[in-house]
Design a protein around this motif. Structure first.
Motif, PDB file in Angstrom:
ATOM      1  N   LYS A  65       0.848  -1.196   0.000  1.00 23.86           N
ATOM      2  CA  LYS A  65       0.000   0.000   0.000  1.00 23.86           C
ATOM      3  C   LYS A  65       0.880   1.241   0.000  1.00 23.86           C
ATOM      4  CE  LYS A  65      -3.334   2.502   2.861  1.00 23.86           C
ATOM      5  NZ  LYS A  65      -2.567   3.725   2.944  1.00 23.86           N
ATOM      6  N   SER A  66       1.974   1.201   0.728  1.00 25.16           N
ATOM      7  CA  SER A  66       2.900   2.329   0.797  1.00 25.16           C
ATOM      8  C   SER A  66       3.446   2.677  -0.588  1.00 25.16           C
ATOM      9  CB  SER A  66       4.045   2.000   1.756  1.00 25.16           C
ATOM     10  OG  SER A  66       5.019   3.003   1.735  1.00 25.16           O
ATOM     11  N   TYR A  67       3.790   1.668  -1.360  1.00 26.55           N
ATOM     12  CA  TYR A  67       4.319   1.893  -2.704  1.00 26.55           C
ATOM     13  C   TYR A  67       3.251   2.547  -3.584  1.00 26.55           C
ATOM     14  CZ  TYR A  67       6.656   1.173  -7.159  1.00 26.55           C
ATOM     15  OH  TYR A  67       7.258   1.378  -8.376  1.00 26.55           O
ATOM     16  N   ILE A  68       2.025   2.038  -3.529  1.00 23.50           N
ATOM     17  CA  ILE A  68       0.932   2.610  -4.312  1.00 23.50           C
ATOM     18  C   ILE A  68       0.716   4.066  -3.917  1.00 23.50           C
ATOM     19  CG2 ILE A  68      -1.555   2.502  -4.788  1.00 23.50           C
ATOM     20  CD1 ILE A  68       0.102   0.260  -6.164  1.00 23.50           C
ATOM     21  N   SER A  69       0.752   4.353  -2.636  1.00 27.61           N
ATOM     22  CA  SER A  69       0.585   5.716  -2.150  1.00 27.61           C
ATOM     23  C   SER A  69       1.670   6.627  -2.708  1.00 27.61           C
ATOM     24  CB  SER A  69       0.612   5.741  -0.622  1.00 27.61           C
ATOM     25  OG  SER A  69       0.536   7.061  -0.144  1.00 27.61           O
ATOM     26  N   LYS A  70       2.906   6.173  -2.695  1.00 27.52           N
ATOM     27  CA  LYS A  70       4.017   6.982  -3.207  1.00 27.52           C
ATOM     28  C   LYS A  70       3.870   7.237  -4.705  1.00 27.52           C
ATOM     29  CE  LYS A  70       7.277   5.591   0.345  1.00 27.52           C
ATOM     30  NZ  LYS A  70       8.429   4.762   0.666  1.00 27.52           N
ATOM     31  N   VAL A  71       3.401   6.243  -5.449  1.00 24.07           N
ATOM     32  CA  VAL A  71       3.174   6.418  -6.882  1.00 24.07           C
ATOM     33  C   VAL A  71       2.069   7.451  -7.094  1.00 24.07           C
ATOM     34  CG1 VAL A  71       2.311   5.308  -8.990  1.00 24.07           C
ATOM     35  CG2 VAL A  71       3.995   4.133  -7.565  1.00 24.07           C
ATOM     36  N   GLU A  72       0.954   7.296  -6.381  1.00 20.20           N
ATOM     37  CA  GLU A  72      -0.177   8.205  -6.539  1.00 20.20           C
ATOM     38  C   GLU A  72       0.172   9.641  -6.151  1.00 20.20           C
ATOM     39  OE1 GLU A  72      -3.666   6.749  -4.561  1.00 20.20           O
ATOM     40  OE2 GLU A  72      -3.930   5.129  -6.006  1.00 20.20           O
ATOM     41  N   ASN A  73       1.075   9.808  -5.218  1.00 19.46           N
ATOM     42  CA  ASN A  73       1.469  11.149  -4.777  1.00 19.46           C
ATOM     43  C   ASN A  73       2.636  11.718  -5.571  1.00 19.46           C
ATOM     44  OD1 ASN A  73      -0.346  11.898  -2.541  1.00 19.46           O
ATOM     45  ND2 ASN A  73       0.375   9.968  -1.702  1.00 19.46           N
ATOM     46  N   GLY A  74       3.075  10.992  -6.599  1.00 17.96           N
ATOM     47  CA  GLY A  74       4.136  11.477  -7.463  1.00 17.96           C
ATOM     48  C   GLY A  74       5.508  11.479  -6.820  1.00 17.96           C
ATOM     49  N   LEU A  75       5.655  10.732  -5.732  1.00 15.14           N
ATOM     50  CA  LEU A  75       6.938  10.688  -5.043  1.00 15.14           C
ATOM     51  C   LEU A  75       7.920   9.748  -5.715  1.00 15.14           C
ATOM     52  CD1 LEU A  75       5.617  10.656  -1.371  1.00 15.14           C
ATOM     53  CD2 LEU A  75       6.432  12.613  -2.716  1.00 15.14           C
ATOM     54  N   ILE A  76       7.387   8.737  -6.382  1.00 12.50           N
ATOM     55  CA  ILE A  76       8.218   7.808  -7.149  1.00 12.50           C
ATOM     56  C   ILE A  76       7.531   7.523  -8.480  1.00 12.50           C
ATOM     57  CG2 ILE A  76       9.348   6.685  -5.192  1.00 12.50           C
ATOM     58  CD1 ILE A  76       7.369   4.435  -5.400  1.00 12.50           C
ATOM     59  N   THR A  77       8.330   7.154  -9.435  1.00 12.23           N
ATOM     60  CA  THR A  77       7.809   6.786 -10.752  1.00 12.23           C
ATOM     61  C   THR A  77       8.031   5.296 -10.940  1.00 12.23           C
ATOM     62  OG1 THR A  77       8.436   8.960 -11.601  1.00 12.23           O
ATOM     63  CG2 THR A  77       7.979   7.236 -13.229  1.00 12.23           C
ATOM     64  N   PRO A  78       6.947   4.541 -11.163  1.00  9.75           N
ATOM     65  CA  PRO A  78       7.126   3.102 -11.334  1.00  9.75           C
ATOM     66  C   PRO A  78       7.824   2.788 -12.657  1.00  9.75           C
ATOM     67  CG  PRO A  78       4.858   3.708 -11.804  1.00  9.75           C
ATOM     68  CD  PRO A  78       5.555   4.954 -11.308  1.00  9.75           C
ATOM     69  N   SER A  79       8.424   1.618 -12.712  1.00  9.93           N
ATOM     70  CA  SER A  79       9.009   1.172 -13.981  1.00  9.93           C
ATOM     71  C   SER A  79       7.880   1.027 -14.993  1.00  9.93           C
ATOM     72  CB  SER A  79       9.710  -0.168 -13.797  1.00  9.93           C
ATOM     73  OG  SER A  79       8.751  -1.179 -13.510  1.00  9.93           O
ATOM     74  N   VAL A  80       8.238   0.969 -16.252  1.00 13.28           N
ATOM     75  CA  VAL A  80       7.232   0.813 -17.301  1.00 13.28           C
ATOM     76  C   VAL A  80       6.445  -0.477 -17.094  1.00 13.28           C
ATOM     77  CG1 VAL A  80       6.876   0.491 -19.780  1.00 13.28           C
ATOM     78  CG2 VAL A  80       8.518   2.195 -18.963  1.00 13.28           C
ATOM     79  N   SER A  81       7.143  -1.570 -16.781  1.00 13.16           N
ATOM     80  CA  SER A  81       6.448  -2.842 -16.606  1.00 13.16           C
ATOM     81  C   SER A  81       5.490  -2.787 -15.422  1.00 13.16           C
ATOM     82  CB  SER A  81       7.437  -3.998 -16.443  1.00 13.16           C
ATOM     83  OG  SER A  81       8.230  -3.805 -15.290  1.00 13.16           O
ATOM     84  N   PHE A  82       5.892  -2.122 -14.335  1.00 14.38           N
ATOM     85  CA  PHE A  82       4.997  -2.035 -13.184  1.00 14.38           C
ATOM     86  C   PHE A  82       3.842  -1.091 -13.472  1.00 14.38           C
ATOM     87  CE2 PHE A  82       3.378  -1.167  -9.003  1.00 14.38           C
ATOM     88  CZ  PHE A  82       3.332  -2.446  -8.482  1.00 14.38           C
ATOM     89  N   PHE A  83       4.077  -0.047 -14.226  1.00 14.01           N
ATOM     90  CA  PHE A  83       2.996   0.853 -14.639  1.00 14.01           C
ATOM     91  C   PHE A  83       1.931   0.062 -15.397  1.00 14.01           C
ATOM     92  CE2 PHE A  83       1.059   3.845 -17.646  1.00 14.01           C
ATOM     93  CZ  PHE A  83       0.634   4.835 -16.788  1.00 14.01           C
ATOM     94  N   TYR A  84       2.372  -0.811 -16.301  1.00 16.10           N
ATOM     95  CA  TYR A  84       1.419  -1.640 -17.042  1.00 16.10           C
ATOM     96  C   TYR A  84       0.658  -2.584 -16.111  1.00 16.10           C
ATOM     97  CZ  TYR A  84       2.684  -0.151 -21.744  1.00 16.10           C
ATOM     98  OH  TYR A  84       2.859   0.582 -22.886  1.00 16.10           O
ATOM     99  N   ARG A  85       1.330  -3.090 -15.078  1.00 16.16           N
ATOM    100  CA  ARG A  85       0.638  -3.942 -14.090  1.00 16.16           C
ATOM    101  C   ARG A  85      -0.448  -3.172 -13.368  1.00 16.16           C
ATOM    102  NH1 ARG A  85       5.403  -6.627 -10.816  1.00 16.16           N
ATOM    103  NH2 ARG A  85       3.818  -6.770  -9.202  1.00 16.16           N
ATOM    104  N   ILE A  86      -0.146  -1.935 -13.000  1.00 19.24           N
ATOM    105  CA  ILE A  86      -1.137  -1.101 -12.330  1.00 19.24           C
ATOM    106  C   ILE A  86      -2.321  -0.846 -13.262  1.00 19.24           C
ATOM    107  CG2 ILE A  86      -1.620   1.187 -11.368  1.00 19.24           C
ATOM    108  CD1 ILE A  86       1.314   1.257 -10.385  1.00 19.24           C
ATOM    109  N   ILE A  87      -2.011  -0.471 -14.482  1.00 25.49           N
ATOM    110  CA  ILE A  87      -3.063  -0.190 -15.467  1.00 25.49           C
ATOM    111  C   ILE A  87      -3.962  -1.410 -15.645  1.00 25.49           C
ATOM    112  CG2 ILE A  87      -3.469   0.279 -17.928  1.00 25.49           C
ATOM    113  CD1 ILE A  87      -2.612   2.744 -16.314  1.00 25.49           C
TER     114      ILE A  87
END
Length: 101
Positions: A65-87
Motif C-alpha cells: 500500500k505504501s508503494y501505491i501511495s508513493k506512486v499516486e502522490n508522485g513521489l516515485i515513478t514506477p518502472s514501465v512494466s509495473f505501470f502496465y501492471r497497475i493499469i
C-alpha cells in the motif's frame, strides 16, 4: 511577461525563470517531477473510479500500500512494466497513438 489576472503572455519565460532554460538539468528534473505528479494523479483518479482501495490495488499488483501511495502522490515513478501492471489491475489499457499532422 504579464502574470496578473492569470494572463500569462509567455509561459515559456515563466518556466525558464522558475526551473531553468529548456535542456538544462534543472528543467529536466522539474519536468520529471511534473510527469510523476501527473501520472500519479491519473492513477489515483482511476483507482477511485474503479472503487478500489490502495490496499486492494497493492494486492492485485503484488506490492505494498505504501508503494501505491508513493506512486499516486508522485513521489516515485514506477518502472514501465509495473505501470502496465497497475493499469491492468485497474481494468485499463495503454494506447499509443501516432499523432496526425
Amino acid at each position: 511577461m504579464q502574470t496578473n489576472n492569470h494572463k500569462i503572455a509567455d509561459y515559456d519565460a515563466v518556466l525558464d525563470a522558475k526551473f531553468g532554460k529548456e535542456g538544462t538539468p534543472e528543467r529536466a528534473r522539474a519536468e520529471e517531477a511534473a510527469y510523476s505528479f501527473y501520472s500519479g494523479k491519473i492513477l489515483h483518479d482511476a483507482r477511485k473510479e474503479a472503487k478500489i482501495t490502495q490496499t486492494e490495488l497493492a494486492e492485485r499488483t503484488q506490492t505494498t500500500k505504501s508503494y501505491i501511495s508513493k506512486v499516486e502522490n508522485g513521489l516515485i515513478t514506477p518502472s514501465v512494466s509495473f505501470f502496465y501492471r497497475i493499469i491492468a489491475a485497474l481494468g485499463m489499457r495503454v494506447e499509443v497513438v501516432k499523432p496526425v499532422y
